[in-house]
Design a protein around this motif. Structure first.
Motif, mmCIF file in Angstrom:
data_model
loop_
_atom_site.group_PDB
_atom_site.id
_atom_site.type_symbol
_atom_site.label_atom_id
_atom_site.label_comp_id
_atom_site.label_asym_id
_atom_site.label_seq_id
_atom_site.Cartn_x
_atom_site.Cartn_y
_atom_site.Cartn_z
ATOM 1 N N ALA A 131 0.842 -1.190 0.000
ATOM 2 C CA ALA A 131 0.000 0.000 0.000
ATOM 3 C C ALA A 131 0.875 1.236 0.000
ATOM 4 O O ALA A 131 1.931 1.280 0.628
ATOM 5 C CB ALA A 131 -0.917 -0.005 1.226
ATOM 6 N N GLU A 132 0.429 2.247 -0.696
ATOM 7 C CA GLU A 132 1.159 3.510 -0.735
ATOM 8 C C GLU A 132 1.068 4.207 0.612
ATOM 9 O O GLU A 132 0.022 4.214 1.255
ATOM 10 C CB GLU A 132 0.565 4.410 -1.819
ATOM 11 N N GLU A 144 -11.781 6.003 -4.427
ATOM 12 C CA GLU A 144 -11.079 5.839 -5.686
ATOM 13 C C GLU A 144 -9.917 6.816 -5.800
ATOM 14 O O GLU A 144 -8.871 6.507 -6.349
ATOM 15 C CB GLU A 144 -12.050 6.051 -6.859
ATOM 16 N N GLU A 145 -10.090 8.039 -5.255
ATOM 17 C CA GLU A 145 -9.025 9.022 -5.331
ATOM 18 C C GLU A 145 -7.882 8.672 -4.408
ATOM 19 O O GLU A 145 -6.799 9.234 -4.514
ATOM 20 C CB GLU A 145 -9.563 10.410 -4.982
ATOM 21 N N ALA A 146 -8.121 7.786 -3.453
ATOM 22 C CA ALA A 146 -7.045 7.334 -2.570
ATOM 23 C C ALA A 146 -6.265 6.179 -3.185
ATOM 24 O O ALA A 146 -5.409 5.607 -2.558
ATOM 25 C CB ALA A 146 -7.618 6.907 -1.222
ATOM 26 N N ALA A 189 -2.333 3.758 5.460
ATOM 27 C CA ALA A 189 -2.979 3.382 4.204
ATOM 28 C C ALA A 189 -4.489 3.350 4.378
ATOM 29 O O ALA A 189 -4.994 3.124 5.469
ATOM 30 C CB ALA A 189 -2.471 2.024 3.724
ATOM 31 N N ARG A 190 -5.171 3.579 3.279
ATOM 32 C CA ARG A 190 -6.626 3.372 3.207
ATOM 33 C C ARG A 190 -6.870 2.133 2.361
ATOM 34 O O ARG A 190 -6.507 2.095 1.196
ATOM 35 C CB ARG A 190 -7.330 4.570 2.570
ATOM 36 N N LEU A 191 -7.490 1.142 2.960
ATOM 37 C CA LEU A 191 -7.831 -0.084 2.252
ATOM 38 C C LEU A 191 -9.345 -0.186 2.142
ATOM 39 O O LEU A 191 -10.074 0.650 2.676
ATOM 40 C CB LEU A 191 -7.257 -1.301 2.973
ATOM 41 N N VAL A 192 -9.792 -1.222 1.467
ATOM 42 C CA VAL A 192 -11.232 -1.413 1.266
ATOM 43 C C VAL A 192 -11.574 -2.872 1.507
ATOM 44 O O VAL A 192 -10.939 -3.769 0.945
ATOM 45 C CB VAL A 192 -11.661 -0.996 -0.155
ATOM 46 N N TRP A 193 -12.545 -3.088 2.384
ATOM 47 C CA TRP A 193 -13.072 -4.447 2.604
ATOM 48 C C TRP A 193 -14.400 -4.568 1.878
ATOM 49 O O TRP A 193 -15.297 -3.717 2.019
ATOM 50 C CB TRP A 193 -13.268 -4.716 4.097
ATOM 51 N N THR A 194 -14.539 -5.626 1.089
ATOM 52 C CA THR A 194 -15.783 -5.884 0.369
ATOM 53 C C THR A 194 -16.343 -7.216 0.841
ATOM 54 O O THR A 194 -15.704 -8.257 0.638
ATOM 55 C CB THR A 194 -15.539 -5.943 -1.148
ATOM 56 N N VAL A 208 -11.260 0.896 5.225
ATOM 57 C CA VAL A 208 -10.496 0.404 6.369
ATOM 58 C C VAL A 208 -9.222 1.248 6.464
ATOM 59 O O VAL A 208 -8.451 1.309 5.504
ATOM 60 C CB VAL A 208 -10.131 -1.084 6.212
ATOM 61 N N LEU A 209 -9.025 1.905 7.606
ATOM 62 C CA LEU A 209 -7.854 2.757 7.812
ATOM 63 C C LEU A 209 -6.811 1.971 8.602
ATOM 64 O O LEU A 209 -7.137 1.342 9.612
ATOM 65 C CB LEU A 209 -8.241 4.027 8.567
#
Length: 530
Positions: A131-132, A144-146, A189-194, A208-209
């Motif tokens: 992750a960036e 999306e911008e993250a 990082a900002r992640l995403v849980w689906t 998810v932070l």
């Protein structure tokens, strides 16, 4: 006769053509060999050892011609070097030096090996994208911008793939792999849980932070809005996560401000199918929609935690004093509950399907923070809850400094709900958090038609931990939640209050109160539990 002689000469000429071509080719090869030998003989005497090698190479080009092959075919064929065991080491090295293609191939081979080694080392270092490193304080309008990108896995979404190698190499901590993404030490990082289950064909992508500290340490998880209408926890998590400096953090903090995103978007406590998500943990892959969502969240995120703080508010037009719900019969949970400062602690197992209870059964010390009322963002409540979480992180040696002089948390081992006995409009007299005596009036219920009134009286000495907002009630409605302490806990707390506040009236527990404190050490099940 003349005709036959002409035909004979023609046949002889045609028959001799292959032999003539072969002889011409051999002469040409011999001539080139002589020229090369002459050029070599003119070289300085120091390179005399080199003379032998070109001759051998030239001799190697002379091969027996195949009679079935055309001469042009033979001329177009590349030269095939022949290994000669009699060549001296000096001559061999000179030949390599003269032959540019051979040296080029050797260099290219070395470069390819070096590149291959680097690629292999890179692939072995991490099988996951990184992750960036971002600044959580930076404002973005959408995930999306993250840097969010889709993932082939239904429960994983990747944000950004590469982080600067310099920041990772200087870290003393460890990378954290969350949702299939590697978060390097000293980064956020900002992640995403689906979740696996989708509604109307659309997957709900839940932010998810993650803040991974420079130093290795425990992983603390903060979850909010498991019930979609409970808002205070969302802001608590934002304040805690966004003020963290990864360079000063020990361990990892994972924050999920809105777990039940589907309920949150509908201003509803429940999932779209009217199920309470906090009754289905840890879930399974073959159950209802709620059970499958719970399983995905528990497996992908909660399993990463070393400690869990699940933040809630009161439900159904009720409000709660900022407090902890914890199973104090569990030693690790009790130790965790003692680290939040001076907010009240209520001994409670919790519902068997709640996130907290499921995490404790999985060996993860967990508590619930109950703070405020639903459908509202209450600044003072948010500030109190934020301070409690910061105190926890300081006592866990993760972030910040501990306050050496701090009041002990009041602990309530039992609680009861005081209920209304008639229908009408409830008006409270006692405020939230007040310490009450047995027989004290907590509020009144007035019938709007007959004007008949009835008092709601406390049957115990204790403290109001939760209460209903003023509203229309029916007989049996749970109006006031009274926390009851043991006599020893009362004396300890009141001694501290007298010393620090000076204006609290000391209360001696009555015999009736003592007699009513049955099963004090047994965790209680709450009517409004989480």
């Amino acid at each position: 006769m003349q005709f036959l002689f002409s035909r004979y000469l023609m046949l002889v000429t045609l028959a001799s053509l292959p032999f003539m071509a072969q002889q011409t080719f051999a002469q040409s090869a011999d001539a080139s060999t002589d020229d090369l030998a002459t050029e070599t003989s003119e070289a300085p005497s120091s390179d005399a050892a080199v003379v032998e090698a070109p001759v051998l190479l030239a001799e190697s080009t002379t091969e027996e011609m195949d009679p079935q092959r055309e001469p042009s075919e033979a001329l177009n064929q590349p030269e095939q070097p022949v290994a000669v065991s009699s060549i001296s080491s000096a001559a061999h090295s000179s030949v390599v030096a003269v032959s540019a293609p051979v040296s080029s191939v050797a260099v290219s081979s070395e470069a390819s090996s070096s590149v291959a080694a680097e690629i292999a080392a890179s692939s072995e270092s991490s099988a996951f994208p990184r992750a960036e490193n971002i600044d959580l304080k930076e404002v973005v309008r959408s995930p999306e911008e993250a840097g969010e990108s889709s993932s082939s896995s239904s429960s994983v979404a990747v944000v950004n793939e590469v982080v600067a190698a310099s920041s990772a190499s200087s870290a003393t901590g460890q990378s954290k792999v969350i949702l299939g993404v590697e978060v390097a030490p000293g980064t956020a990082a900002r992640l995403v849980w689906t979740p696996d289950t989708v509604v109307a064909g659309l997957a709900e992508q839940t932010p998810v932070l993650v803040v991974n500290g420079r130093q290795s340490g425990p992983t603390l998880c903060l979850t909010g809005a498991v019930h979609g209408d409970e808002l205070n926890g969302i802001e608590m998590i934002r304040r805690v996560l966004y003020q963290l400096d990864p360079e000063k953090l020990t361990g990892t903090v994972i924050g999920v401000p809105v777990v039940n995103l589907m309920g949150f978007r509908r201003n509803s406590r429940y999932l779209p199918d009217r199920r309470d998500l906090n009754r289905y943990f840890p879930g399974n892959t073959r159950g209802s929609s709620a059970s499958r969502i719970a399983h995905s969240f528990f497996t992908n995120i909660i399993s990463q935690c070393n400690a869990l703080v699940d933040i809630h508010t009161g439900s159904f037009h009720r409000t709660n004093l900022t407090q902890l719900r914890a199973d104090l019969s569990n030693e690790s949970v009790a130790a965790l509950a003692q680290s939040f400062g001076n907010i009240a602690v209520l001994n409670s197992r919790g519902n068997a399907g709640s996130l907290r209870s499921a995490a404790v059964r999985a060996g993860i010390p967990s508590v619930t923070v109950e703070a405020g009322e639903p459908m509202r963002m209450q600044g003072d409540i948010v500030e109190e809850g934020t301070r409690a979480i910061e105190t926890l992180m300081a006592k866990m040696n993760m972030y910040g400094r501990q306050n050496k002089w701090q009041r002990s948390a009041p602990v309530y081992y039992k609680s009861v709900w005081v209920r209304a006995n008639q229908s009408g409009i409830l008006f409270s007299r006692a405020p939230l958090g007040k310490r009450v005596n047995k027989g004290e009036v907590l509020g009144t219920v007035t019938d709007p038609i007959t004007n008949a009134k009835s008092d709601v009286v406390s049957p115990y000495q204790g403290r109001i931990l939760g209460m209903a907002l003023d509203q229309v009630v029916l007989p049996g409605f749970a109006a006031y939640h009274i926390g009851i302490q043991t006599p020893e806990a009362i004396l300890i707390e009141e001694g501290l209050l007298d010393e620090e506040d000076g204006d609290d009236v000391q209360r001696t527990p009555s015999q009736d109160t003592v007699n009513d404190l049955d099963a004090l050490t047994r965790p209680q099940d709450m009517d409004d539990e989480e």
